[in-house]
Design a protein around this motif. Sequence first.
Motif, mmCIF file in Angstrom:
data_model
loop_
_atom_site.group_PDB
_atom_site.id
_atom_site.type_symbol
_atom_site.label_atom_id
_atom_site.label_comp_id
_atom_site.label_asym_id
_atom_site.label_seq_id
_atom_site.Cartn_x
_atom_site.Cartn_y
_atom_site.Cartn_z
ATOM 1 N N ALA A 442 0.848 -1.192 0.000
ATOM 2 C CA ALA A 442 0.000 0.000 0.000
ATOM 3 C C ALA A 442 0.883 1.242 0.000
ATOM 4 N N CYS A 443 0.445 2.270 -0.719
ATOM 5 C CA CYS A 443 1.210 3.523 -0.751
ATOM 6 C C CYS A 443 1.210 4.199 0.619
ATOM 7 N N ASN A 444 0.152 4.011 1.380
ATOM 8 C CA ASN A 444 0.065 4.539 2.746
ATOM 9 C C ASN A 444 -0.108 3.358 3.696
ATOM 10 N N GLU A 445 0.867 3.124 4.526
ATOM 11 C CA GLU A 445 0.772 1.991 5.446
ATOM 12 C C GLU A 445 1.529 2.300 6.734
ATOM 13 N N ILE A 446 1.121 1.598 7.782
ATOM 14 C CA ILE A 446 1.744 1.724 9.097
ATOM 15 C C ILE A 446 2.051 0.320 9.609
ATOM 16 N N ALA A 447 3.269 0.103 9.960
ATOM 17 C CA ALA A 447 3.701 -1.166 10.543
ATOM 18 C C ALA A 447 4.361 -0.886 11.893
ATOM 19 N N TYR A 448 4.351 -1.896 12.738
ATOM 20 C CA TYR A 448 4.875 -1.736 14.096
ATOM 21 C C TYR A 448 5.970 -2.770 14.339
ATOM 22 N N PHE A 449 7.046 -2.286 14.920
ATOM 23 C CA PHE A 449 8.155 -3.154 15.308
ATOM 24 C C PHE A 449 8.448 -2.917 16.783
ATOM 25 N N GLU A 450 9.122 -3.871 17.391
ATOM 26 C CA GLU A 450 9.371 -3.775 18.817
ATOM 27 C C GLU A 450 10.862 -3.820 19.117
ATOM 28 N N ARG A 451 11.226 -3.125 20.157
ATOM 29 C CA ARG A 451 12.583 -3.201 20.718
ATOM 30 C C ARG A 451 12.449 -3.796 22.110
ATOM 31 N N LEU A 452 12.938 -5.001 22.267
ATOM 32 C CA LEU A 452 12.663 -5.826 23.455
ATOM 33 C C LEU A 452 13.832 -5.796 24.431
ATOM 34 N N SER A 453 13.492 -5.692 25.706
ATOM 35 C CA SER A 453 14.466 -5.866 26.790
ATOM 36 C C SER A 453 13.804 -6.707 27.875
ATOM 37 N N THR A 454 14.530 -7.680 28.434
ATOM 38 C CA THR A 454 13.943 -8.621 29.394
ATOM 39 C C THR A 454 14.862 -8.802 30.596
ATOM 40 N N ALA A 455 14.247 -9.287 31.674
ATOM 41 C CA ALA A 455 14.985 -9.658 32.885
ATOM 42 C C ALA A 455 14.157 -10.712 33.620
ATOM 43 N N PRO A 456 14.806 -11.666 34.322
ATOM 44 C CA PRO A 456 14.052 -12.721 35.015
ATOM 45 C C PRO A 456 13.291 -12.170 36.213
ATOM 46 N N LEU A 457 12.125 -12.771 36.470
ATOM 47 C CA LEU A 457 11.311 -12.379 37.610
ATOM 48 C C LEU A 457 11.941 -12.884 38.906
ATOM 49 N N ASN A 458 11.714 -12.135 39.972
ATOM 50 C CA ASN A 458 12.184 -12.508 41.299
ATOM 51 C C ASN A 458 10.973 -12.612 42.218
ATOM 52 N N LYS A 459 10.828 -13.755 42.884
ATOM 53 C CA LYS A 459 9.632 -13.974 43.694
ATOM 54 C C LYS A 459 9.569 -13.060 44.910
ATOM 55 N N ALA A 460 10.704 -12.482 45.297
ATOM 56 C CA ALA A 460 10.695 -11.563 46.433
ATOM 57 C C ALA A 460 10.225 -10.170 46.042
ATOM 58 N N LEU A 461 10.079 -9.908 44.749
ATOM 59 C CA LEU A 461 9.746 -8.564 44.283
ATOM 60 C C LEU A 461 8.379 -8.488 43.608
ATOM 61 N N ILE A 462 7.546 -9.500 43.786
ATOM 62 C CA ILE A 462 6.259 -9.518 43.088
ATOM 63 C C ILE A 462 5.097 -9.340 44.050
#
Length: 552
Positions: A442-462
Amino acid sequence: MYKSNEIEIRPRKATSQAAFRKDNYWMNQTQVETSPWYEWDTKVFNSHDKPPQLSGYESFNKDLRDYLQTSTLHGLRYIGERKLTWFERFFWLAAFCCSVICAAFFILNVYHKWRSSPMIVSINPQNMHLQDLPFPALTICNVNQAKKSVAERYISTGSSLDKKLLNSLCATQRDADIFEDDIAESANWDYTRSFLINVTQPCNEMLAMCLWDSRSMNCQDLFNAQLTDEGLCCTFNVVHRDNMFRNPRDLNDLNLTFPLPSVDWTPEGGYPADAPPDGFPWKPKGIGTNHGLTLILDANIAEYYCASTKSMGFKILLHNPTETPNIAKIGEIYGPGIEARVAIQPRILDAQSSLKDIDVKKRLCLFSSEKELVFYRTYTLRNCEMECEARSMLDRCKCVLYYMPKNKSTRICGKADAKCYSNVKLTAQSDSEASCDECLPACNEIAYFERLSTAPLNKALIGQYSTILLNRTPDYFTENMLLVHFYFEDNTFMRFTKGEIFGLTEFLSNTGGLLGLCMGFSIMSVVELLYFLTLRAFCMARRRKPTHPFLK
């Protein structure tokens, strides 16, 4: 006496001379000298003389010489100059011809560039504001294809058809190799759909908590269940089906609910001018995680029976709100036990309206008004490809797969059609280029991309998620839950605009510059040539026309 006689004779003589001149008036008229009425080539004609009659060749030669001597084009006056020798005239003629050839060569290069690559993608100096952009649609699927408790019940007490349907979800074999002809007829779409809904993790179990703009909301108000190529999934912020499809009442799909008010948003038209601030699809409320969407997803690893991947977790796809997701092939995998931050980065492409005058084969994109899809109201590349695949499947198998666009009269493929649709799937990659060549971006279009950052969950902080932990332990949370934030990090976004690399004005400017450089050519040179070919030729023809004063 003599003197008086002389005086008497002189008047008599003068009177006779006057009478003589009066009687011979017409004879003396030819001897009266008057001023010339026309000069041509150093010859002077009297008012009563006729110009010499020239032949057609002589007349053309004279007009051509006049044009050469008075033309503003460089070098032509030397060609028409009589004082120069023939060798000098030939030299200037050759120089003028070389200039014309050089100008024509460079103009052809400019024209070829204009026709072969008329479009250019440039950065628009006006960025798109965050409030003019919709929040992306999200489709989330658990990679687990069947809940273990349900699958074991089907194995122990289910029918042979249920066992084969379960095997088709988990086995790597083709459906055509699993179902025999005698039992395949019973596995129609209605039966298969009920089986998929029963065996797959529902949205209310997968979505443990939903926060929109830092406000806790019922996940059922934000997400809808949808059958995709990955199975039963959950979708967020897709446009209302009345704005998604041309004939939404003819669809044979799951019952869906949408927030109000609904807005007819498209990538080409954007939000309508009268759209309310809380119109759906929703706009982002601001930047940062506190103004985005926060989800807590439950993978329920203990219920894993078989998965579409080699890992546990979820497939998540960010897509245009007007598109049907193709999540099986391009969905991103998110594992449990982590906190993920997904910074949304939109890619915005728009086009100038002047591109409509360029051939589609040259600009390689389509406006919504140039191609109407059968099922979808909004043209996008993915929607066109979905319809193309469905049309190819319908032509070969007389049915379509359950996740393809369809209406109530379209037959959905059952397991009896497994051999046919399996063969179509195998040849889809090679045939897609040939059968779906009409699907352009399409001449006019919008697409979305992501920039991901992760860290493991800690049961003492939830501890802040105590409402979820009422029925679950911290160990269960850190092993099965995915905490993910979707948000924007900028208020404005760069736009890439497709425009003409050469318009008519630029082409004329380049052409005029080359002609002026090589020949001294201008618009007045064209006027000059037209004058000699039309107005001057007509006036000279009238002057050279013989006159007969005594004939009508």
